[in-house]
Scaffold this motif. Structure first.
Motif, PDB file in Angstrom:
ATOM      1  N   ILE A 187       0.844  -1.185   0.000  1.00 50.11           N
ATOM      2  CA  ILE A 187       0.000   0.000   0.000  1.00 50.11           C
ATOM      3  C   ILE A 187       0.885   1.242   0.000  1.00 50.11           C
ATOM      4  N   ASP A 188       0.604   2.181  -0.896  1.00 47.00           N
ATOM      5  CA  ASP A 188       1.407   3.394  -1.012  1.00 47.00           C
ATOM      6  C   ASP A 188       1.379   4.189   0.294  1.00 47.00           C
ATOM      7  N   SER A 189       2.512   4.766   0.648  1.00 44.99           N
ATOM      8  CA  SER A 189       2.629   5.510   1.900  1.00 44.99           C
ATOM      9  C   SER A 189       1.822   6.807   1.888  1.00 44.99           C
ATOM     10  N   GLU A 190       1.368   7.253   0.721  1.00 42.79           N
ATOM     11  CA  GLU A 190       0.625   8.509   0.652  1.00 42.79           C
ATOM     12  C   GLU A 190      -0.643   8.478   1.499  1.00 42.79           C
ATOM     13  N   TYR A 191      -1.190   7.289   1.728  1.00 43.39           N
ATOM     14  CA  TYR A 191      -2.431   7.179   2.490  1.00 43.39           C
ATOM     15  C   TYR A 191      -2.234   7.490   3.969  1.00 43.39           C
ATOM     16  N   HIS A 192      -0.981   7.516   4.428  1.00 45.81           N
ATOM     17  CA  HIS A 192      -0.715   7.786   5.836  1.00 45.81           C
ATOM     18  C   HIS A 192      -1.082   9.203   6.248  1.00 45.81           C
ATOM     19  N   SER A 193      -1.187  10.106   5.295  1.00 42.94           N
ATOM     20  CA  SER A 193      -1.468  11.499   5.632  1.00 42.94           C
ATOM     21  C   SER A 193      -2.922  11.725   6.035  1.00 42.94           C
ATOM     22  N   ASP A 194      -3.785  10.734   5.787  1.00 43.06           N
ATOM     23  CA  ASP A 194      -5.204  10.874   6.111  1.00 43.06           C
ATOM     24  C   ASP A 194      -5.747   9.523   6.576  1.00 43.06           C
ATOM     25  N   PRO A 195      -6.030   9.362   7.878  1.00 47.18           N
ATOM     26  CA  PRO A 195      -6.522   8.085   8.397  1.00 47.18           C
ATOM     27  C   PRO A 195      -7.791   7.591   7.710  1.00 47.18           C
ATOM     28  N   ASN A 196      -8.654   8.512   7.296  1.00 47.83           N
ATOM     29  CA  ASN A 196      -9.882   8.099   6.619  1.00 47.83           C
ATOM     30  C   ASN A 196      -9.598   7.493   5.245  1.00 47.83           C
ATOM     31  N   LYS A 197      -8.654   8.100   4.524  1.00 50.64           N
ATOM     32  CA  LYS A 197      -8.271   7.548   3.222  1.00 50.64           C
ATOM     33  C   LYS A 197      -7.551   6.211   3.385  1.00 50.64           C
ATOM     34  N   LEU A 198      -6.724   6.111   4.436  1.00 53.06           N
ATOM     35  CA  LEU A 198      -6.023   4.857   4.707  1.00 53.06           C
ATOM     36  C   LEU A 198      -7.027   3.755   5.014  1.00 53.06           C
ATOM     37  N   ARG A 199      -7.999   4.058   5.861  1.00 53.35           N
ATOM     38  CA  ARG A 199      -9.027   3.071   6.224  1.00 53.35           C
ATOM     39  C   ARG A 199      -9.799   2.607   4.983  1.00 53.35           C
ATOM     40  N   LYS A 200     -10.167   3.548   4.136  1.00 51.80           N
ATOM     41  CA  LYS A 200     -10.916   3.219   2.917  1.00 51.80           C
ATOM     42  C   LYS A 200     -10.096   2.320   1.994  1.00 51.80           C
ATOM     43  N   LYS A 201      -8.810   2.677   1.819  1.00 54.73           N
ATOM     44  CA  LYS A 201      -7.940   1.893   0.942  1.00 54.73           C
ATOM     45  C   LYS A 201      -7.731   0.490   1.494  1.00 54.73           C
ATOM     46  N   LEU A 202      -7.498   0.385   2.801  1.00 58.15           N
ATOM     47  CA  LEU A 202      -7.277  -0.932   3.404  1.00 58.15           C
ATOM     48  C   LEU A 202      -8.546  -1.781   3.351  1.00 58.15           C
ATOM     49  N   GLN A 203      -9.710  -1.143   3.538  1.00 54.99           N
ATOM     50  CA  GLN A 203     -10.965  -1.911   3.452  1.00 54.99           C
ATOM     51  C   GLN A 203     -11.165  -2.458   2.047  1.00 54.99           C
ATOM     52  N   GLU A 204     -10.874  -1.632   1.048  1.00 51.43           N
ATOM     53  CA  GLU A 204     -10.977  -2.094  -0.346  1.00 51.43           C
ATOM     54  C   GLU A 204     -10.043  -3.277  -0.576  1.00 51.43           C
ATOM     55  N   THR A 205      -8.856  -3.214   0.017  1.00 49.83           N
ATOM     56  CA  THR A 205      -7.874  -4.283  -0.142  1.00 49.83           C
ATOM     57  C   THR A 205      -8.360  -5.563   0.536  1.00 49.83           C
ATOM     58  N   VAL A 206      -8.854  -5.437   1.760  1.00 48.63           N
ATOM     59  CA  VAL A 206      -9.393  -6.601   2.473  1.00 48.63           C
ATOM     60  C   VAL A 206     -10.522  -7.241   1.677  1.00 48.63           C
ATOM     61  N   ASP A 207     -11.418  -6.418   1.171  1.00 47.04           N
ATOM     62  CA  ASP A 207     -12.578  -6.927   0.422  1.00 47.04           C
ATOM     63  C   ASP A 207     -12.171  -7.653  -0.854  1.00 47.04           C
ATOM     64  N   SER A 208     -11.013  -7.269  -1.399  1.00 46.50           N
ATOM     65  CA  SER A 208     -10.590  -7.830  -2.698  1.00 46.50           C
ATOM     66  C   SER A 208      -9.876  -9.168  -2.574  1.00 46.50           C
ATOM     67  N   VAL A 209      -9.445  -9.521  -1.367  1.00 42.14           N
ATOM     68  CA  VAL A 209      -8.673 -10.756  -1.181  1.00 42.14           C
ATOM     69  C   VAL A 209      -9.611 -11.961  -1.157  1.00 42.14           C
ATOM     70  N   LYS A 210      -9.269 -12.975  -1.903  1.00 45.60           N
ATOM     71  CA  LYS A 210     -10.084 -14.185  -1.981  1.00 45.60           C
ATOM     72  C   LYS A 210      -9.313 -15.389  -1.421  1.00 45.60           C
ATOM     73  N   ASP A 211     -10.037 -16.255  -0.730  1.00 48.82           N
ATOM     74  CA  ASP A 211      -9.506 -17.558  -0.277  1.00 48.82           C
ATOM     75  C   ASP A 211      -8.329 -17.464   0.683  1.00 48.82           C
ATOM     76  N   ALA A 212      -8.265 -16.409   1.495  1.00 49.71           N
ATOM     77  CA  ALA A 212      -7.216 -16.314   2.516  1.00 49.71           C
ATOM     78  C   ALA A 212      -7.796 -16.707   3.869  1.00 49.71           C
ATOM     79  N   ASP A 213      -6.971 -17.315   4.706  1.00 49.00           N
ATOM     80  CA  ASP A 213      -7.379 -17.603   6.081  1.00 49.00           C
ATOM     81  C   ASP A 213      -7.138 -16.392   6.978  1.00 49.00           C
ATOM     82  N   ASN A 214      -5.945 -15.791   6.826  1.00 52.81           N
ATOM     83  CA  ASN A 214      -5.563 -14.637   7.641  1.00 52.81           C
ATOM     84  C   ASN A 214      -4.947 -13.551   6.765  1.00 52.81           C
ATOM     85  N   LEU A 215      -5.250 -12.313   7.094  1.00 54.93           N
ATOM     86  CA  LEU A 215      -4.579 -11.176   6.478  1.00 54.93           C
ATOM     87  C   LEU A 215      -3.674 -10.574   7.543  1.00 54.93           C
ATOM     88  N   LEU A 216      -2.371 -10.574   7.285  1.00 51.36           N
ATOM     89  CA  LEU A 216      -1.374 -10.105   8.239  1.00 51.36           C
ATOM     90  C   LEU A 216      -0.994  -8.667   7.899  1.00 51.36           C
TER      91      LEU A 216
END
Length: 230
Positions: free
Chosen positions: A32-61
């Motif tokens: 994940i690009d470091s640019e998202y660190h400047s805004d917690p709301n943008k970081l949360r949105k980007k990480l949620q999109e990433t979590v939602d996109s992962v298929k067939d994983a047991d754990n996301l570290l």
């Protein structure tokens, strides 16, 4: 064998790559690009999109800490979430096993990853120079850094710190901060890859949401951010 996927901030690339080498880990990584660190709301949105996109994983570290509440509210929609129980990546690389890192007050932190980041303090200073000129830029940074006295370069052991001391010295000069050099560690990242996932980690089960309580904080706690936005 568990199917684990790592989600990591690019500022920790040197440290995480070293942890991979030391553990012979083969988990796939989503950077994940470091640019998202400047805004917690943008970081949360980007990480949620990433979590939602992962298929067939047991754990996301997650190679993240709480990061200014940027991880609070993320829904474990596709897998369990394993997150270091730290305030942010600075606390992650400065802590020792069994000890919570107590920040040096009035300190702005740097690593190679932060110096090279698109949101680094040096790049923001350069951008301000182009916009406002030297006199106004110095005035702006004096106001923005009025609560800081020190600039700390962290030697995480994942890069040749000697190569970055001159750059840190340059940043210290242009911001009128006193430069400190401190030793860090990547044990937390090694443990993220190997386990066990004990009291050092937030374990958020699939279907649940990340809360501040997972990190051992409360809603009244404030969180440190090393971002300057111009």
């Amino acid at each position: 064998m568990l199917n684990n996927v790592v989600i990591a901030c690019h500022t920790l690339s040197d440290e995480l790559n070293l942890a991979y080498a030391l553990t012979n880990c083969t988990y796939p990584v989503i950077w994940i690009d470091s640019e998202y660190h400047s805004d917690p709301n943008k970081l949360r949105k980007k990480l949620q999109e990433t979590v939602d996109s992962v298929k067939d994983a047991d754990n996301l570290l997650f190679a993240y800490g709480c990061c200014g509440n940027g991880l609070v509210g993320i829904h474990a929609s596709t897998a369990n979430l394993i997150i270091p129980k730290t305030e942010d990546c600075i606390s992650m690389v400065m802590s020792k096993p069994g000890e919570k890192y107590e920040r040096v007050k009035e300190t702005y932190f740097l690593t190679k990853g932060w110096i090279e980041s698109s949101k680094s303090i040096s790049k923001e200073f350069e951008n301000a120079l182009k916009k406002y000129g030297l006199k106004k830029t110095k005035m702006i940074f004096e106001i923005m850094l009025k609560n800081y006295k020190y600039l700390m370069l962290i030697d995480t052991g994942a890069y040749n710190v000697a190569e970055y001391i001159p750059k840190a010295e340059e940043i210290a000069r242009m911001t009128s901060l006193k430069l400190l050099l401190e030793k860090g560690d990547i044990w937390f990242l090694i443990k993220l890859l190997k386990g066990p996932y004990d009291e050092d980690f937030c374990v958020v089960k699939k279907g649940e949401k990340v809360t501040v309580e997972h990190f051992g904080f409360t809603d009244k706690d404030s969180f440190h951010q090393d971002s300057i936005i111009l």
